[in-house]
Scaffold this active site. Structure first.
Site, PDB file in Angstrom:
ATOM      1  CB  SER A  49      32.007  41.183  39.425  1.00  0.00           C
ATOM      2  OG  SER A  49      31.673  39.808  39.369  1.00  0.00           O
ATOM      3  CG  ASP A  84      30.743  45.930  40.572  1.00  0.00           C
ATOM      4  OD1 ASP A  84      31.011  47.105  40.872  1.00  0.00           O
ATOM      5  OD2 ASP A  84      30.441  45.050  41.411  1.00  0.00           O
ATOM      6  CG  HIS A  85      34.817  46.623  42.087  1.00  0.00           C
ATOM      7  ND1 HIS A  85      35.459  47.638  42.759  1.00  0.00           N
ATOM      8  CD2 HIS A  85      33.649  46.424  42.756  1.00  0.00           C
ATOM      9  CE1 HIS A  85      34.726  48.013  43.788  1.00  0.00           C
ATOM     10  NE2 HIS A  85      33.616  47.316  43.801  1.00  0.00           N
ATOM     11  CG  ASP A 105      38.552  49.456  41.897  1.00  0.00           C
ATOM     12  OD1 ASP A 105      39.280  50.394  42.278  1.00  0.00           O
ATOM     13  OD2 ASP A 105      38.106  48.580  42.658  1.00  0.00           O
ATOM     14  CD  GLU A 135      36.787  51.692  44.777  1.00  0.00           C
ATOM     15  OE1 GLU A 135      35.921  51.057  44.153  1.00  0.00           O
ATOM     16  OE2 GLU A 135      37.398  51.255  45.762  1.00  0.00           O
ATOM     17  N   GLY A 209      26.104  48.062  49.281  1.00  0.00           N
ATOM     18  CA  GLY A 209      24.773  48.545  49.662  1.00  0.00           C
ATOM     19  C   GLY A 209      23.914  47.534  50.406  1.00  0.00           C
ATOM     20  CG  ASN A 229      27.472  49.544  43.236  1.00  0.00           C
ATOM     21  OD1 ASN A 229      26.754  50.372  42.679  1.00  0.00           O
ATOM     22  ND2 ASN A 229      28.736  49.362  42.920  1.00  0.00           N
ATOM     23  CG  ASN A 231      26.641  40.692  44.191  1.00  0.00           C
ATOM     24  OD1 ASN A 231      25.723  39.931  43.884  1.00  0.00           O
ATOM     25  ND2 ASN A 231      27.896  40.410  43.902  1.00  0.00           N
ATOM     26  CB  THR A 232      25.953  40.557  49.865  1.00  0.00           C
ATOM     27  OG1 THR A 232      27.311  40.670  49.434  1.00  0.00           O
ATOM     28  CG2 THR A 232      25.868  39.547  50.982  1.00  0.00           C
TER      29      THR A 232
HETATM   30  P1  13P Z   1      27.420  44.019  48.394  1.00  0.00           P
HETATM   31  O1  13P Z   1      27.721  42.650  47.873  1.00  0.00           O
HETATM   32  O2  13P Z   1      27.929  44.218  49.764  1.00  0.00           O
HETATM   33  O3  13P Z   1      25.992  44.370  48.228  1.00  0.00           O
HETATM   34  O4  13P Z   1      28.263  45.040  47.501  1.00  0.00           O
HETATM   35  C1  13P Z   1      27.987  45.119  46.132  1.00  0.00           C
HETATM   36  C2  13P Z   1      28.928  46.048  45.470  1.00  0.00           C
HETATM   37  O5  13P Z   1      29.338  47.051  46.012  1.00  0.00           O
HETATM   38  C3  13P Z   1      29.331  45.740  44.102  1.00  0.00           C
HETATM   39  O6  13P Z   1      30.286  46.609  43.636  1.00  0.00           O
END
Ligand code: 13P
Length: 287
Positions: A49, A84-85, A105, A135, A209, A229, A231-232
């Site tokens: 990001s 990302d974005h 995005d 997007e 995701g 995707n 991340n969290t």
């Molecule tokens: P999460 O952090 O919910 O997994 O989303 C990641 C994401 O979509 C990055 O663009």
């Protein structure tokens, strides 16, 4: 050598599996994700990001770091380095900094402006062999305690962006960044099916995701999602393993405070989680 994400996602779409985009946050993350995917013989997309890039001292630093780590580790599976974005300016800067894939995005602009800017980024990226994700609709999330379900993408707008020759398309279908609330309605498969029907088999992208039940992941893949995707989920794994190490007092035993030891359980937890997700998404042994 890092590659664009076009080929790996075309193959995923044809083969009915999804390639993970694991977002990276630092050097440990990069090593862990690459280690897991090499061991699983899975292609992978490293997502960055703009905030994470800023934290890591800019796009050029990230590109140089990822390339060096990739080569030094002798990675043989296809790896794309993806913004990302991205903002319009960020996407251009990444194309110049050595990223092999970018997301522009423009979902917060009017559809006309989103089309205009997406078109420019696609032309510029393609002139350098770089893949592009755009997007339509919005990805929900929680901000200041207010939960938004996001905006489900309009298939007609998806068709218009698809016609620009975008390589893969992110469309809001009730997905959310971050943790899913207990009352989450789930993915909107009706919208997903309509979007895929008007985008001529274009690989679709599922953001947010982390924490989506397996049956919904598999159904989304069956309806055209080829990139997921995450991340969290890796952040939670890393934090839990690090917390355990410290709560067990291991940082106080011998030289347990050495950062290479202190960060090792978290790094290992990322490896393990990535392997499980790659297995679930079906991209293991698809390198
Ligand atoms: P999460 O952090 O919910 O997994 O989303 C990641 C994401 O979509 C990055 O663009």
């Amino acid at each position: 050598m890092l590659v664009s994400a076009t080929e790996m996602l075309k193959k995923a779409h044809e083969g009915h599996y999804a390639v993970a985009q694991f977002n990276i946050n630092n050097l440990e993350w990069t090593k862990s994700v690459l280690k897991a995917c090499e061991e699983m013989q899975s292609p992978v997309i490293l997502g960055v990001s703009e905030g994470a890039a800023k934290y890591m001292c800019g796009f050029k630093t990230v590109a140089a770091m990822v390339k060096e780590i990739h080569d030094k580790m002798g990675i043989t599976v296809p790896v794309a380095l993806h913004l990302d974005h991205g903002t319009y300016e960020g996407a251009k800067a990444c194309i110049e900094a050595g990223f092999t894939s970018v997301m522009f995005d423009g979902s917060h602009y009017s559809i006309e402006e989103n089309i205009e800017k997406s078109k420019e980024i696609i032309a510029y990226a393609h002139s350098k062999g770089i893949s592009v994700e755009c997007e339509v609709g919005g990805i929900g999330g929680e901000e200041d305690g207010v939960t938004s379900m996001g905006e489900v993408a309009d298939p007609e707008e998806c068709r218009k962006i698809n016609e620009l020759g975008v390589d893969f398309l992110a469309a809001g279908i009730g997905n959310i960044h971050g943790k899913y609330p207990a009352n989450w309605a789930g993915l909107n498969f009706e919208a997903l099916a309509k979007i895929q029907a008007v985008t001529n088999g274009r690989p679709l992208v599922l953001h947010g995701g982390s924490g989506i039940p397996k049956d919904q992941i598999l159904k989304a893949i069956s309806l055209g999602v080829s990139k997921i995707n995450v991340n969290t989920e890796l952040q939670l794994e890393f934090a839990a393993a690090t917390r355990k190490y410290i709560e067990e007092g291991k940082d106080l035993q011998g030289k347990g405070y050495d950062p290479r030891k202190l960060l090792a359980p978290g790094a290992e937890a990322i490896v393990n989680k990535c392997k499980l997700m790659v297995e679930e998404f079906g991209s293991a042994h698809k390198a």
